[in-house]
Design a protein around this motif. Sequence first.
Motif, PDB file in Angstrom:
ATOM      1  N   ALA A  18      -6.261  -4.377  -2.501  1.00 32.12           N
ATOM      2  CA  ALA A  18      -6.227  -3.193  -3.351  1.00 32.12           C
ATOM      3  C   ALA A  18      -5.132  -2.219  -2.928  1.00 32.12           C
ATOM      4  CB  ALA A  18      -7.586  -2.493  -3.329  1.00 32.12           C
ATOM      5  N   THR A  19      -4.748  -2.221  -1.648  1.00 36.13           N
ATOM      6  CA  THR A  19      -3.682  -1.333  -1.190  1.00 36.13           C
ATOM      7  C   THR A  19      -2.326  -1.727  -1.755  1.00 36.13           C
ATOM      8  OG1 THR A  19      -3.615  -2.700   0.809  1.00 36.13           O
ATOM      9  CG2 THR A  19      -4.788  -0.612   0.948  1.00 36.13           C
ATOM     10  N   ASP A  20      -2.216  -2.955  -2.271  1.00 40.21           N
ATOM     11  CA  ASP A  20      -0.988  -3.418  -2.921  1.00 40.21           C
ATOM     12  C   ASP A  20      -1.224  -3.672  -4.405  1.00 40.21           C
ATOM     13  OD1 ASP A  20       0.826  -3.576  -0.613  1.00 40.21           O
ATOM     14  OD2 ASP A  20      -0.580  -5.092   0.104  1.00 40.21           O
ATOM     15  N   SER A  21      -2.117  -2.872  -4.992  1.00 38.88           N
ATOM     16  CA  SER A  21      -2.433  -2.921  -6.428  1.00 38.88           C
ATOM     17  C   SER A  21      -3.082  -4.234  -6.839  1.00 38.88           C
ATOM     18  CB  SER A  21      -1.166  -2.678  -7.261  1.00 38.88           C
ATOM     19  OG  SER A  21      -0.583  -1.439  -6.941  1.00 38.88           O
ATOM     20  N   GLY A  22      -3.769  -4.882  -5.919  1.00 38.85           N
ATOM     21  CA  GLY A  22      -4.482  -6.115  -6.230  1.00 38.85           C
ATOM     22  C   GLY A  22      -5.971  -5.886  -6.387  1.00 38.85           C
ATOM     23  N   PRO A  23      -6.744  -6.959  -6.618  1.00 37.77           N
ATOM     24  CA  PRO A  23      -8.174  -6.811  -6.872  1.00 37.77           C
ATOM     25  C   PRO A  23      -9.061  -6.892  -5.641  1.00 37.77           C
ATOM     26  CG  PRO A  23      -7.507  -9.059  -7.341  1.00 37.77           C
ATOM     27  CD  PRO A  23      -6.261  -8.325  -6.900  1.00 37.77           C
ATOM     28  N   TRP A  24      -8.512  -7.263  -4.454  1.00 41.23           N
ATOM     29  CA  TRP A  24      -9.355  -7.630  -3.325  1.00 41.23           C
ATOM     30  C   TRP A  24      -9.559  -6.494  -2.331  1.00 41.23           C
ATOM     31  CZ3 TRP A  24     -12.090 -11.806  -3.905  1.00 41.23           C
ATOM     32  CH2 TRP A  24     -11.618 -12.808  -4.767  1.00 41.23           C
ATOM     33  N   LEU A  25     -10.804  -6.367  -1.887  1.00 40.15           N
ATOM     34  CA  LEU A  25     -11.177  -5.452  -0.810  1.00 40.15           C
ATOM     35  C   LEU A  25     -11.413  -6.273   0.460  1.00 40.15           C
ATOM     36  CD1 LEU A  25     -13.644  -3.147  -2.773  1.00 40.15           C
ATOM     37  CD2 LEU A  25     -11.181  -2.903  -2.471  1.00 40.15           C
ATOM     38  N   LEU A  26     -11.466  -5.592   1.594  1.00 39.17           N
ATOM     39  CA  LEU A  26     -11.462  -6.271   2.888  1.00 39.17           C
ATOM     40  C   LEU A  26     -12.630  -5.847   3.765  1.00 39.17           C
ATOM     41  CD1 LEU A  26     -10.015  -7.894   5.201  1.00 39.17           C
ATOM     42  CD2 LEU A  26      -8.764  -5.771   5.697  1.00 39.17           C
ATOM     43  N   TYR A  27     -13.210  -6.857   4.453  1.00 37.92           N
ATOM     44  CA  TYR A  27     -14.186  -6.608   5.522  1.00 37.92           C
ATOM     45  C   TYR A  27     -13.687  -7.287   6.787  1.00 37.92           C
ATOM     46  CZ  TYR A  27     -18.196  -7.494   8.523  1.00 37.92           C
ATOM     47  OH  TYR A  27     -19.025  -7.596   9.612  1.00 37.92           O
ATOM     48  N   ARG A  28     -13.750  -6.585   7.936  1.00 34.51           N
ATOM     49  CA  ARG A  28     -13.385  -7.141   9.237  1.00 34.51           C
ATOM     50  C   ARG A  28     -14.511  -6.861  10.219  1.00 34.51           C
ATOM     51  NH1 ARG A  28      -7.616  -4.282  10.207  1.00 34.51           N
ATOM     52  NH2 ARG A  28      -8.665  -2.522   9.214  1.00 34.51           N
ATOM     53  N   SER A  29     -14.913  -7.882  10.951  1.00 40.22           N
ATOM     54  CA  SER A  29     -16.027  -7.681  11.880  1.00 40.22           C
ATOM     55  C   SER A  29     -15.623  -6.844  13.085  1.00 40.22           C
ATOM     56  CB  SER A  29     -16.570  -9.030  12.350  1.00 40.22           C
ATOM     57  OG  SER A  29     -15.566  -9.760  13.050  1.00 40.22           O
ATOM     58  N   TYR A  30     -14.331  -6.884  13.454  1.00 37.73           N
ATOM     59  CA  TYR A  30     -13.875  -6.094  14.604  1.00 37.73           C
ATOM     60  C   TYR A  30     -12.536  -5.467  14.237  1.00 37.73           C
ATOM     61  CZ  TYR A  30     -13.295  -4.700  19.487  1.00 37.73           C
ATOM     62  OH  TYR A  30     -13.152  -3.970  20.635  1.00 37.73           O
ATOM     63  N   TYR A  31     -12.574  -4.179  14.001  1.00 41.04           N
ATOM     64  CA  TYR A  31     -11.429  -3.469  13.429  1.00 41.04           C
ATOM     65  C   TYR A  31     -10.213  -3.483  14.351  1.00 41.04           C
ATOM     66  CZ  TYR A  31      -8.958   0.381  11.126  1.00 41.04           C
ATOM     67  OH  TYR A  31      -8.028   1.148  10.486  1.00 41.04           O
ATOM     68  N   ASP A  32     -10.412  -3.409  15.666  1.00 42.69           N
ATOM     69  CA  ASP A  32      -9.293  -3.232  16.589  1.00 42.69           C
ATOM     70  C   ASP A  32      -8.418  -4.476  16.716  1.00 42.69           C
ATOM     71  OD1 ASP A  32     -10.127  -0.665  17.054  1.00 42.69           O
ATOM     72  OD2 ASP A  32     -11.328  -1.187  18.814  1.00 42.69           O
ATOM     73  N   ASP A  33      -8.985  -5.655  16.540  1.00 40.12           N
ATOM     74  CA  ASP A  33      -8.229  -6.888  16.770  1.00 40.12           C
ATOM     75  C   ASP A  33      -7.687  -7.515  15.490  1.00 40.12           C
ATOM     76  OD1 ASP A  33      -8.950  -6.489  19.356  1.00 40.12           O
ATOM     77  OD2 ASP A  33     -10.263  -8.231  19.527  1.00 40.12           O
ATOM     78  N   VAL A  34      -8.363  -7.310  14.368  1.00 45.24           N
ATOM     79  CA  VAL A  34      -8.035  -8.029  13.130  1.00 45.24           C
ATOM     80  C   VAL A  34      -7.124  -7.175  12.256  1.00 45.24           C
ATOM     81  CG1 VAL A  34      -8.958  -9.182  11.096  1.00 45.24           C
ATOM     82  CG2 VAL A  34     -10.269  -9.189  13.237  1.00 45.24           C
TER      83      VAL A  34
END
Length: 330
Positions: A18-34
């Motif tokens: 979505a940050t590049d005008s696309g349809p997909w949102l993101l989930y990451r289990s560990y924010y600092d590494d991924v």
Amino acid sequence: MPSEISYSDFQSSNGALATDSGPWLLYRSYYDDVNCGSSQRSFCTGSEYCLACWVFPSATQSSYTVSFFTTIAVKLAEYGGNTNLRYDWQYTAWWGSRRTAVGTALQMTSSVGDTDYSDNISASNATELLSFSRGWDYQPWKHSGEVNVALSPDRTMGYIPLAINLTFPRQTGDYINYFVKEVSFKITTESTPVPSPSSTAPPGPISSGSKGLPIGAFVGGIIGAAILVAGIMFLVLFCRKREKRSNATSNQSAGGTGITQIPVEQAPFVSPYSASSTYYSRPNTSMHEQGNGYGVGMQIPQVSHPAFPKPNTEVRTDAPPRYVTPAIPH
């Protein structure tokens, strides 16, 4: 953060986050590494972008989960009001690192609505892909099914959540790379044409038993109406002419010149210049020179707009979003 994307917009989307005008949102289990983003590498085929993640593992984590998800909004009237829609669903993915043994198998999961799908994915040669754009040999995983859509309050819209999930183990001392591309979701339920609100039924045929108006009577009516209108106009002009003659005679008998006299105290004062100065005024050039190019003397205030924050496409939860209920507008 957008809560859903229309079905038609999803079909024409660029495949990005979505940050590049696309349809997909993101989930990451560990924010600092991924770290994740939208990639346009040469091996990203099927759409303008593919989804990309790269992870440098820390000693505190034994594995990582990454999920891409979105919600598709469908106009149910286009499918005859059906709330159970058939579909075809596909995508393909790649994962690996330079220290991961080629062929190391993992299990991916994806979901359409409440239906889950599992697909096996094996690690590939990271050097071949990342250095030479070779080695992505996976064919898209394809699934078909039927989804019971979530309904809007007025039951005119249906919502279908989609998600793609992968959990991969920690790899010591090297980046782990993960890509998803060629994502496709097609509704196969037969669509129903929606009638235009301006469409109306054609007029019915004229009954064969009805009789048409005789041509002679029609022509006579037109001529009679024309004579009547001409007579009325003649009477109006005659009365006006007679009234003017009567007024002129009364003025001359009063010693006048044929012009109606207006008492002095009722007559407005008109100077030789007041007629033009009433309707036209000379522009104020000094004000124009001080203006901003918007017109004579018009001062346009400069308004500063606040900087809008960048949309947050991150979902921070303790579980991957296949299991996140889509936000349905009320």
